[in-house]
Design a protein around this motif. Structure first.
Motif, PDB file in Angstrom:
ATOM      1  N   ASP A 153     -28.383   8.366  64.987  1.00 53.47           N
ATOM      2  CA  ASP A 153     -29.254   9.534  64.839  1.00 53.47           C
ATOM      3  C   ASP A 153     -28.528  10.767  64.317  1.00 53.47           C
ATOM      4  N   ASP A 154     -27.287  10.980  64.759  1.00 51.21           N
ATOM      5  CA  ASP A 154     -26.619  12.262  64.513  1.00 51.21           C
ATOM      6  C   ASP A 154     -27.510  13.402  65.013  1.00 51.21           C
ATOM      7  N   ALA A 155     -28.161  13.171  66.145  1.00 52.59           N
ATOM      8  CA  ALA A 155     -29.133  14.155  66.638  1.00 52.59           C
ATOM      9  C   ALA A 155     -28.443  15.427  67.115  1.00 52.59           C
ATOM     10  N   ALA A 165     -16.177  11.147  69.800  1.00 51.03           N
ATOM     11  CA  ALA A 165     -16.289  12.405  69.055  1.00 51.03           C
ATOM     12  C   ALA A 165     -16.527  12.097  67.581  1.00 51.03           C
ATOM     13  N   GLU A 166     -17.055  13.088  66.872  1.00 50.35           N
ATOM     14  CA  GLU A 166     -17.039  13.055  65.415  1.00 50.35           C
ATOM     15  C   GLU A 166     -15.781  13.815  65.020  1.00 50.35           C
ATOM     16  N   ILE A 167     -14.844  13.110  64.375  1.00 54.38           N
ATOM     17  CA  ILE A 167     -13.540  13.711  64.099  1.00 54.38           C
ATOM     18  C   ILE A 167     -13.465  14.172  62.649  1.00 54.38           C
ATOM     19  N   ALA A 211     -18.996   8.248  58.626  1.00 53.54           N
ATOM     20  CA  ALA A 211     -20.290   8.879  58.891  1.00 53.54           C
ATOM     21  C   ALA A 211     -20.948   9.363  57.588  1.00 53.54           C
ATOM     22  N   HIS A 212     -22.259   9.285  57.574  1.00 51.92           N
ATOM     23  CA  HIS A 212     -23.128   9.812  56.501  1.00 51.92           C
ATOM     24  C   HIS A 212     -22.438   9.962  55.134  1.00 51.92           C
ATOM     25  N   PRO A 213     -22.038   8.847  54.505  1.00 52.81           N
ATOM     26  CA  PRO A 213     -21.352   8.928  53.207  1.00 52.81           C
ATOM     27  C   PRO A 213     -22.200   9.584  52.118  1.00 52.81           C
ATOM     28  N   ASP A 247     -19.481  14.953  69.898  1.00 51.97           N
ATOM     29  CA  ASP A 247     -19.431  16.329  69.397  1.00 51.97           C
ATOM     30  C   ASP A 247     -18.316  16.505  68.368  1.00 51.97           C
ATOM     31  N   HIS A 248     -18.466  17.553  67.557  1.00 50.45           N
ATOM     32  CA  HIS A 248     -17.495  17.806  66.481  1.00 50.45           C
ATOM     33  C   HIS A 248     -16.129  18.153  67.080  1.00 50.45           C
ATOM     34  N   PHE A 249     -15.151  17.309  66.767  1.00 50.45           N
ATOM     35  CA  PHE A 249     -13.795  17.481  67.293  1.00 50.45           C
ATOM     36  C   PHE A 249     -13.068  18.477  66.399  1.00 50.45           C
ATOM     37  N   ILE A 276     -24.698   5.950  68.827  1.00 52.50           N
ATOM     38  CA  ILE A 276     -23.288   6.340  68.983  1.00 52.50           C
ATOM     39  C   ILE A 276     -22.949   7.657  68.287  1.00 52.50           C
ATOM     40  N   HIS A 277     -23.930   8.342  67.747  1.00 51.00           N
ATOM     41  CA  HIS A 277     -23.642   9.583  67.018  1.00 51.00           C
ATOM     42  C   HIS A 277     -24.666  10.637  67.424  1.00 51.00           C
ATOM     43  N   THR A 278     -24.223  11.607  68.243  1.00 52.37           N
ATOM     44  CA  THR A 278     -25.129  12.676  68.634  1.00 52.37           C
ATOM     45  C   THR A 278     -24.323  13.872  69.146  1.00 52.37           C
ATOM     46  N   TRP A 301     -13.464  15.668  56.164  1.00 50.26           N
ATOM     47  CA  TRP A 301     -14.018  14.363  56.477  1.00 50.26           C
ATOM     48  C   TRP A 301     -14.863  14.425  57.748  1.00 50.26           C
ATOM     49  N   HIS A 302     -15.885  13.565  57.816  1.00 52.90           N
ATOM     50  CA  HIS A 302     -16.649  13.340  59.040  1.00 52.90           C
ATOM     51  C   HIS A 302     -16.511  11.862  59.381  1.00 52.90           C
ATOM     52  N   LEU A 303     -15.825  11.573  60.462  1.00 53.16           N
ATOM     53  CA  LEU A 303     -15.644  10.193  60.897  1.00 53.16           C
ATOM     54  C   LEU A 303     -16.125  10.068  62.342  1.00 53.16           C
TER      55      LEU A 303
HETATM   56 ZN   LIG Z   1     -21.088  14.843  60.306  1.00 52.89          ZN
END
Ligand SMILES: [Zn+2]
Ligand SMILES: [Zn+2]
Length: 299
Positions: free
Chosen positions: A185-187, A77-79, A127-129, A50-52, A18-20, A90-92
């Motif tokens: 993954d955050d690929a 999205a990554e918000i 995400a990735h704390p 994608d980065h929002f 769910i993260h790429t 923040w990365h959520l």
């Molecule tokens: Zn991030």
């Protein structure tokens, strides 16, 4: 009881990431190529996140054209919004957003953005704390909104050994917060950061709505390889069946842990008396060091 339900809930397990990222933000590959690669690896679902951010035009890509007979996609999205305890954005992870989700407002903070995303239907992950060096105070801000903590991030692990989110999750669980765990993954595909950690979501159909509902209900576990076939609590013991493992551990508040250690273990029965009335979660580690993580259980 999130976690345990995954193994009694009807349906089957579907594997997804769910993260790429793609070229819609800072990824190396186009959206269709990212989807093609995950489909080729045998994934059942994928969320392009994608980065929002304004600099990328607040992208939410409609990935419906890239669905295959086997693999569905979830829009998301990554918000990002100001600002965490380190003075950074923040990365959520918001998995399940409408394509027309409104951009960040001029003075909008992360809590407001997070709340909007949940109200719009998203599964919200912290995400990735570890990569962000989030503090427990950061976690408290989001704990009432987020569904889960990213317990594994392949890209962060490869880049700087900050892929693990277990410590952060456990601190929030110790304060009574009900949060799940997910691996992703955050690929970006600039390095070999694909296919290193995923969710196994139990649902009756591989439709975006069914997958999202199951994720929110905690009907999932996460893995880097090991499979968990069964998990049940009986007579004060945790009974677990899994693919061959070296360690099957249940862990909880403080230093509480029980484990079975051996070679090629495919089942274990662990005493839960030290976790009574509290939370615990299970980690299965195989001979190569690859792990699988359940959601927390509340006993
Ligand atoms: Zn991030
Ligand atoms: Zn990311």
């Amino acid at each position: 009881m999130p976690g345990r339900d995954a193994f009694t809930a009807p349906g089957r397990f579907y594997r997804g990431n769910i993260h790429t990222h793609s070229t819609r933000s800072d990824g190396a590959l186009t959206p269709d190529e990212v989807c093609r690669r995950y489909a080729e690896e045998g994934y059942d679902f994928l969320c392009l996140s994608d980065h929002f951010l304004k600099q990328f035009g607040f992208p939410i890509t409609n990935t419906e054209p890239y669905r295959t007979n086997r693999m569905t996609t979830i829009l998301g999205a990554e918000i990002h919004a100001p600002q965490n305890s380190q003075g950074e954005i923040w990365h959520l992870l918001a998995c399940g957003l409408p394509e027309d989700f409104p951009p960040l407002g001029d003075d909008e903070d992360a809590v407001s953005l997070a709340r909007r995303s949940v109200e719009a239907g998203a599964f919200l992950g912290i995400a990735h704390p570890n990569w962000s060096s989030l503090s427990i105070e950061d976690g408290r801000q989001m704990a009432g909104l987020a569904h889960a903590v990213e317990i594994w991030n392949t890209g962060c692990a490869i880049e700087c050994d900050r892929g693990d989110g277990g410590y952060f999750l456990d601190m929030l669980l110790n304060e009574g917060n009900r949060l799940g765990a997910y691996a992703a993954d955050d690929a970006h595909f600039k390095i070999a950061d694909g296919f290193g950690g995923w969710m196994m979501v139990k649902a009756e159909t591989n439709e975006p709505e069914a997958i999202l509902a199951a994720m929110k209900a905690g009907h999932s576990y996460s893995s880097q390889g090991p499979e968990i076939a069964a998990l049940a609590v009986r007579d004060g013991r945790l009974e677990i069946a899994c693919s061959p493992a070296g360690t099957i551990a249940v862990l909880g508040r403080g230093s509480r842990a029980e484990s079975a250690i051996g070679s090629g273990l495919t089942e274990a029965s662990l005493d839960l008396s030290r976790f009574s009335g509290d939370w615990c979660r299970v980690v299965v580690t195989d001979a190569s060091g690859r792990r699988a993580w359940t959601n927390p259980l509340w006993l």
